[in-house]
Design a protein around this motif. Structure first.
Motif, PDB file in Angstrom:
ATOM      1  N   CYS A  21      -1.722  -2.740  11.620  1.00 12.78           N
ATOM      2  CA  CYS A  21      -1.056  -2.978  10.338  1.00 12.78           C
ATOM      3  C   CYS A  21      -0.493  -1.649   9.871  1.00 12.78           C
ATOM      4  O   CYS A  21      -1.241  -0.748   9.491  1.00 12.78           O
ATOM      5  N   ALA A  22       0.822  -1.541   9.925  1.00 13.42           N
ATOM      6  CA  ALA A  22       1.494  -0.312   9.535  1.00 13.42           C
ATOM      7  C   ALA A  22       1.930  -0.402   8.076  1.00 13.42           C
ATOM      8  O   ALA A  22       2.536  -1.397   7.666  1.00 13.42           O
ATOM      9  N   ALA A  23       1.615   0.630   7.316  1.00 10.26           N
ATOM     10  CA  ALA A  23       1.948   0.664   5.899  1.00 10.26           C
ATOM     11  C   ALA A  23       3.079   1.648   5.644  1.00 10.26           C
ATOM     12  O   ALA A  23       3.170   2.695   6.286  1.00 10.26           O
ATOM     13  N   SER A  24       3.914   1.310   4.692  1.00 12.85           N
ATOM     14  CA  SER A  24       5.004   2.204   4.313  1.00 12.85           C
ATOM     15  C   SER A  24       5.292   2.041   2.834  1.00 12.85           C
ATOM     16  O   SER A  24       4.884   1.054   2.217  1.00 12.85           O
ATOM     17  N   GLY A  25       5.936   3.026   2.269  1.00 10.79           N
ATOM     18  CA  GLY A  25       6.399   2.918   0.897  1.00 10.79           C
ATOM     19  C   GLY A  25       5.496   3.521  -0.139  1.00 10.79           C
ATOM     20  O   GLY A  25       5.842   3.582  -1.303  1.00 10.79           O
ATOM     21  N   SER A  26       4.311   3.934   0.244  1.00  5.50           N
ATOM     22  CA  SER A  26       3.400   4.536  -0.719  1.00  5.50           C
ATOM     23  C   SER A  26       2.387   5.386   0.037  1.00  5.50           C
ATOM     24  O   SER A  26       2.370   5.396   1.261  1.00  5.50           O
ATOM     25  N   THR A  27       1.570   6.075  -0.691  1.00  2.00           N
ATOM     26  CA  THR A  27       0.572   6.942  -0.074  1.00  2.00           C
ATOM     27  C   THR A  27      -0.576   6.098   0.459  1.00  2.00           C
ATOM     28  O   THR A  27      -1.360   5.541  -0.312  1.00  2.00           O
ATOM     29  N   PHE A  28      -0.658   6.021   1.761  1.00  2.00           N
ATOM     30  CA  PHE A  28      -1.588   5.120   2.427  1.00  2.00           C
ATOM     31  C   PHE A  28      -3.028   5.374   2.050  1.00  2.00           C
ATOM     32  O   PHE A  28      -3.821   4.450   1.876  1.00  2.00           O
ATOM     33  N   ILE A  29      -3.385   6.628   1.879  1.00  2.00           N
ATOM     34  CA  ILE A  29      -4.790   6.935   1.649  1.00  2.00           C
ATOM     35  C   ILE A  29      -5.249   6.492   0.272  1.00  2.00           C
ATOM     36  O   ILE A  29      -6.429   6.514  -0.018  1.00  2.00           O
ATOM     37  N   ARG A  30      -4.337   6.048  -0.547  1.00  2.00           N
ATOM     38  CA  ARG A  30      -4.738   5.585  -1.872  1.00  2.00           C
ATOM     39  C   ARG A  30      -5.212   4.135  -1.866  1.00  2.00           C
ATOM     40  O   ARG A  30      -5.535   3.588  -2.920  1.00  2.00           O
ATOM     41  N   ALA A  97      -3.806  -4.751   1.187  1.00  2.00           N
ATOM     42  CA  ALA A  97      -4.121  -3.450   0.601  1.00  2.00           C
ATOM     43  C   ALA A  97      -4.459  -3.595  -0.878  1.00  2.00           C
ATOM     44  O   ALA A  97      -3.843  -4.394  -1.594  1.00  2.00           O
ATOM     45  N   ARG A  98      -5.421  -2.824  -1.291  1.00  2.00           N
ATOM     46  CA  ARG A  98      -5.833  -2.772  -2.689  1.00  2.00           C
ATOM     47  C   ARG A  98      -5.928  -1.317  -3.108  1.00  2.00           C
ATOM     48  O   ARG A  98      -6.509  -0.508  -2.374  1.00  2.00           O
ATOM     49  N   PRO A  99      -5.371  -0.970  -4.265  1.00  2.00           N
ATOM     50  CA  PRO A  99      -5.516   0.419  -4.729  1.00  2.00           C
ATOM     51  C   PRO A  99      -6.983   0.821  -4.743  1.00  2.00           C
ATOM     52  O   PRO A  99      -7.839   0.041  -5.185  1.00  2.00           O
ATOM     53  N   ARG A 100      -7.285   2.014  -4.263  1.00  2.00           N
ATOM     54  CA  ARG A 100      -8.676   2.421  -4.109  1.00  2.00           C
ATOM     55  C   ARG A 100      -9.405   2.394  -5.440  1.00  2.00           C
ATOM     56  O   ARG A 100      -8.835   2.639  -6.486  1.00  2.00           O
ATOM     57  N   ALA A 101     -10.672   2.048  -5.362  1.00  2.00           N
ATOM     58  CA  ALA A 101     -11.535   1.943  -6.541  1.00  2.00           C
ATOM     59  C   ALA A 101     -11.054   0.865  -7.498  1.00  2.00           C
ATOM     60  O   ALA A 101     -11.379   0.887  -8.683  1.00  2.00           O
ATOM     61  N   GLY A 102     -10.319  -0.083  -6.992  1.00  2.00           N
ATOM     62  CA  GLY A 102      -9.882  -1.183  -7.834  1.00  2.00           C
ATOM     63  C   GLY A 102     -11.017  -2.156  -8.103  1.00  2.00           C
ATOM     64  O   GLY A 102     -12.115  -2.027  -7.575  1.00  2.00           O
ATOM     65  N   LEU A 103     -10.718  -3.148  -8.913  1.00  2.00           N
ATOM     66  CA  LEU A 103     -11.732  -4.120  -9.283  1.00  2.00           C
ATOM     67  C   LEU A 103     -11.928  -5.149  -8.177  1.00  2.00           C
ATOM     68  O   LEU A 103     -11.032  -5.431  -7.398  1.00  2.00           O
TER      69      LEU A 103
END
Length: 125
Positions: A21-30, A97-103
């Motif tokens: 699963c390749a991600a693009s458009g934002s900072t992947f580690i987030r 994908a979910r923003p890290r530390a999300g609910l």
């Protein structure tokens, strides 16, 4: 973030596949990442997840010990290594994908904000 899943196909029972699963458009580690699957007529099912640093992982009971999730932050890619495949693993597999530390729990569908298009995995008996 845009997600592109690949690597699905037809495999015999007992075989292996690796999904990407390749991600693009934002900072992947987030993002925390997950894999789900959906068979015809069934609800979307949690397969595996991996949290952003440290890379703690979780997997569903039906795949535990057979499937492994991992990520390569340098390549903005998350992988799902699937071994000892069974016919009941047949489904469309989605990365999310979910923003890290999300609910919410990473085992549930609703916390994920971004989804890939899905890749078909078919396991023949």
């Amino acid at each position: 973030v845009q997600l592109q899943a690949s690597g699905g196909g037809l495999v015999q029972s007992g075989g292996s596949l690796r999904l990407s699963c390749a991600a693009s458009g934002s900072t992947f580690i987030r993002y925390d990442m997950g894999w789900f699957r959906q068979a015809p007529g069934k609800e979307r099912e949690f397969v595996a997840s991996i949290r952003w640093g440290p890379d703690s992982t979780d997997s569903g009971d039906s795949v535990k010990g057979r499937f492994t999730i991992s990520r390569d932050n340098a390549k903005n890619t998350v992988y799902l290594q699937m071994n000892s495949l069974k016919p009941e693993d047949t489904a469309v597999y989605y990365c999310a994908a979910r923003p890290r530390a999300g609910l919410g729990s990473l085992r549930e569908v609703w916390p994920y904000q971004y989804w890939g298009q899905g890749t078909q995995v078919t396991v023949s008996s």
